[in-house]
Enzyme design. Structure first.
Site, PDB file in Angstrom:
ATOM      1  N   GLU A  31       3.695   6.175  -7.506  1.00 16.92           N
ATOM      2  CA  GLU A  31       4.418   5.980  -8.983  1.00 16.92           C
ATOM      3  C   GLU A  31       4.534   4.911  -9.533  1.00 16.92           C
ATOM      4  OE1 GLU A  31       3.519   6.511 -13.410  1.00 16.92           O
ATOM      5  OE2 GLU A  31       2.577   7.247 -11.500  1.00 16.92           O
ATOM      6  N   GLY A  32       6.190   4.513  -8.714  1.00 20.46           N
ATOM      7  CA  GLY A  32       6.524   3.099  -8.662  1.00 20.46           C
ATOM      8  C   GLY A  32       5.611   1.541  -8.815  1.00 20.46           C
ATOM      9  N   HIS A  33       4.328   2.202  -7.338  1.00 19.53           N
ATOM     10  CA  HIS A  33       3.665   0.632  -7.376  1.00 19.53           C
ATOM     11  C   HIS A  33       2.497   1.065  -8.992  1.00 19.53           C
ATOM     12  CE1 HIS A  33       4.009   1.931  -3.384  1.00 19.53           C
ATOM     13  NE2 HIS A  33       4.750   0.329  -3.364  1.00 19.53           N
ATOM     14  N   GLY A  39       0.950  -1.698   0.057  1.00 20.02           N
ATOM     15  CA  GLY A  39       0.395  -0.460   0.225  1.00 20.02           C
ATOM     16  C   GLY A  39       0.880   1.028  -0.085  1.00 20.02           C
ATOM     17  N   SER A  65       9.565   5.722  -2.734  1.00 19.50           N
ATOM     18  CA  SER A  65       9.497   4.976  -1.787  1.00 19.50           C
ATOM     19  C   SER A  65       8.266   5.046  -0.908  1.00 19.50           C
ATOM     20  CB  SER A  65      11.050   4.404  -1.096  1.00 19.50           C
ATOM     21  OG  SER A  65      10.719   3.812   0.520  1.00 19.50           O
ATOM     22  N   SER A  66       7.677   4.048  -0.377  1.00 19.44           N
ATOM     23  CA  SER A  66       6.872   5.010   0.341  1.00 19.44           C
ATOM     24  C   SER A  66       7.541   5.737   1.254  1.00 19.44           C
ATOM     25  CB  SER A  66       5.888   3.556   0.977  1.00 19.44           C
ATOM     26  OG  SER A  66       5.085   3.496  -0.127  1.00 19.44           O
ATOM     27  N   ASP A  68      13.793  -3.523  -5.355  1.00 19.53           N
ATOM     28  CA  ASP A  68      14.212  -3.987  -4.704  1.00 19.53           C
ATOM     29  C   ASP A  68      14.218  -5.951  -5.008  1.00 19.53           C
ATOM     30  OD1 ASP A  68      12.702  -3.116  -1.978  1.00 19.53           O
ATOM     31  OD2 ASP A  68      11.108  -2.808  -3.474  1.00 19.53           O
ATOM     32  N   GLN A 121      14.822  -9.096  -3.902  1.00 17.22           N
ATOM     33  CA  GLN A 121      13.532  -9.638  -3.087  1.00 17.22           C
ATOM     34  C   GLN A 121      13.057 -10.128  -4.626  1.00 17.22           C
ATOM     35  OE1 GLN A 121      10.083  -7.900  -1.010  1.00 17.22           O
ATOM     36  NE2 GLN A 121       9.659  -7.353  -3.679  1.00 17.22           N
TER      37      GLN A 121
HETATM   38  P1  AMP Z   1       6.522  -2.227  -1.257  1.00 20.14           P
HETATM   39  O1  AMP Z   1       4.934  -2.058  -1.566  1.00 20.14           O
HETATM   40  O2  AMP Z   1       7.231  -1.685  -0.869  1.00 20.14           O
HETATM   41  O3  AMP Z   1       6.782  -3.715  -0.393  1.00 20.14           O
HETATM   42  O4  AMP Z   1       6.473  -2.377  -2.963  1.00 20.14           O
HETATM   43  C1  AMP Z   1       5.470  -3.370  -3.620  1.00 20.14           C
HETATM   44  C2  AMP Z   1       6.186  -3.363  -4.950  1.00 20.14           C
HETATM   45  O5  AMP Z   1       6.341  -2.177  -5.642  1.00 20.14           O
HETATM   46  C3  AMP Z   1       7.567  -3.950  -5.293  1.00 20.14           C
HETATM   47  O6  AMP Z   1       7.872  -5.152  -6.056  1.00 20.14           O
HETATM   48  C4  AMP Z   1       8.948  -3.136  -5.014  1.00 20.14           C
HETATM   49  O7  AMP Z   1       9.919  -3.481  -5.201  1.00 20.14           O
HETATM   50  C5  AMP Z   1       8.011  -2.503  -5.984  1.00 20.14           C
HETATM   51  N1  AMP Z   1       8.358  -0.374  -5.617  1.00 20.14           N
HETATM   52  C6  AMP Z   1       8.722  -0.352  -4.935  1.00 20.14           C
HETATM   53  N2  AMP Z   1       9.298   0.857  -5.149  1.00 20.14           N
HETATM   54  C7  AMP Z   1       9.016   1.086  -6.213  1.00 20.14           C
HETATM   55  C8  AMP Z   1      10.098   1.962  -7.151  1.00 20.14           C
HETATM   56  N3  AMP Z   1      10.180   3.166  -6.846  1.00 20.14           N
HETATM   57  N4  AMP Z   1       9.481   1.234  -8.662  1.00 20.14           N
HETATM   58  C9  AMP Z   1       9.439   0.398  -9.262  1.00 20.14           C
HETATM   59  N5  AMP Z   1       9.023  -0.385  -8.544  1.00 20.14           N
HETATM   60  C10 AMP Z   1       8.837   0.346  -7.117  1.00 20.14           C
END
Ligand code: AMP
Length: 285
Positions: A35-37, A31, A185-186, A150, A153
């Site tokens: 923009e990355g998500h 959650g 990043s969040s 990540d 991961q």
């Molecule tokens: P998270 O909510 O941090 O667990 O991230 C969920 C998914 O989004 C994971 O696969 C992360 O690698 C990806 N993610 C997080 N930040 C970015 C980003 N800046 N650009 C692309 N994907 C991202």
């Protein structure tokens, strides 16, 4: 767009969709979408009939002194953003539904997890593997999308899928960045304003490593020295957790001359938040 909270309802819905011949994509998230998500959700939209976005802050991947309680939760906004990016289903279970009393089975990857973030966050990747295995069983995806942000991961999930024969194809999505190069990043919102300009130092450090590599540098010690110097210059207030050059496949630390693709990776605190970033160094890149 449908919101599903109960794991059983999620699995029934996914099994029915699969039985109807639909191709399912899963985008796992915690959650607080940025923009990355959303780039992952858009990629999923291009690849599948039904896009499932899981929105679950997984307690099992936080250490006892980490920020589980403080992790930002913005579910209403996440729903709007997910729908606009192309989600069909949001899976939003409670921690109690995912881990009912008596739940005692874990999934542990035991090699790649020893390095980088695994070394400083014991148990983190076991928490990740356990929840992703559960999410795969509950959402039955044909494909699942993870971010290169990540990198460790991503490699561990690929290994788990291979080792445990999950019928899922893992797709990697590139890292989305702010204008100055900081990986989205969040946790970025918790960087103190006075330190924010230094956050781009991680990106600049990886750029320096990549430039040297492209100019033919293949000595890990030289690259590491260059990275340390660049980070000290561009982000003097960063408290480094690790600054590493590892084999891209095994994640074993490199020293001296190397020939195979490598991964340059950094984790550093800038104020309270711990920021991570990485760059793959490969001749074909
Ligand atoms: P998270 O909510 O941090 O667990 O991230 C969920 C998914 O989004 C994971 O696969 C992360 O690698 C990806 N993610 C997080 N930040 C970015 C980003 N800046 N650009 C692309 N994907 C991202």
């Amino acid at each position: 767009m449908k919101i599903i909270e109960h794991p059983d309802a999620m699995q029934e819905t996914a099994l029915a969709a699969r039985a109807a011949g639909r191709r399912l994509a899963l985008v796992p998230t915690m959650g607080n979408l940025h923009e990355g998500h959303l780039s992952l959700i858009r990629l999923a939209r291009q690849q599948a009939d039904d896009v499932i976005v899981s929105n679950f802050v997984n307690p099992r991947q936080f250490g006892p002194n980490e920020d589980y309680a403080a992790y930002p939760r913005t579910f209403a906004a996440d729903c709007r953003l997910s729908e606009a990016a192309g989600a069909d289903i949001i899976f939003h279970p409670s921690a109690e539904a995912m881990y009912p009393p008596g739940s005692s089975t874990i999934v542990a990857e035991e090699s790649l997890s020893r390095h980088l973030c695994g070394a400083s966050r014991p148990g983190h990747f076991t928490g990740v593997c356990t929840v992703v295995a559960k999410l795969f069983h509950l959402t039955q995806p044909h494909i699942a999308i993870f971010g290169e942000k990540d990198a460790q991961q991503l490699r561990i999930i690929r290994r788990m899928v291979n080792d445990l024969d999950f019928p899922v194809t893992i797709l990697a999505a590139p890292t989305c960045r702010e204008a100055d190069g900081l990986a989205m990043s969040s946790r970025n919102r918790f960087i103190p304003a006075a330190l924010r300009p230094q956050a781009a130092g991680l990106f600049q450090t990886l750029n320096a490593a990549e430039t040297a590599y492209q100019n033919g540098e293949r000595n890990a010690n030289n690259l590491l020295t260059l990275m340390q110097q660049t980070l000290a210059r561009t982000a003097p207030d960063a408290v480094v957790d690790y600054l590493s050059l590892v084999d891209d496949e095994t994640l074993q630390p490199l020293s001296g001359a190397f020939t195979r693709p490598a991964l340059a990776a950094i984790a550093a605190h800038l104020g309270p938040p711990r920021l991570i970033d990485n760059r793959r160094l490969a001749a074909e890149a």
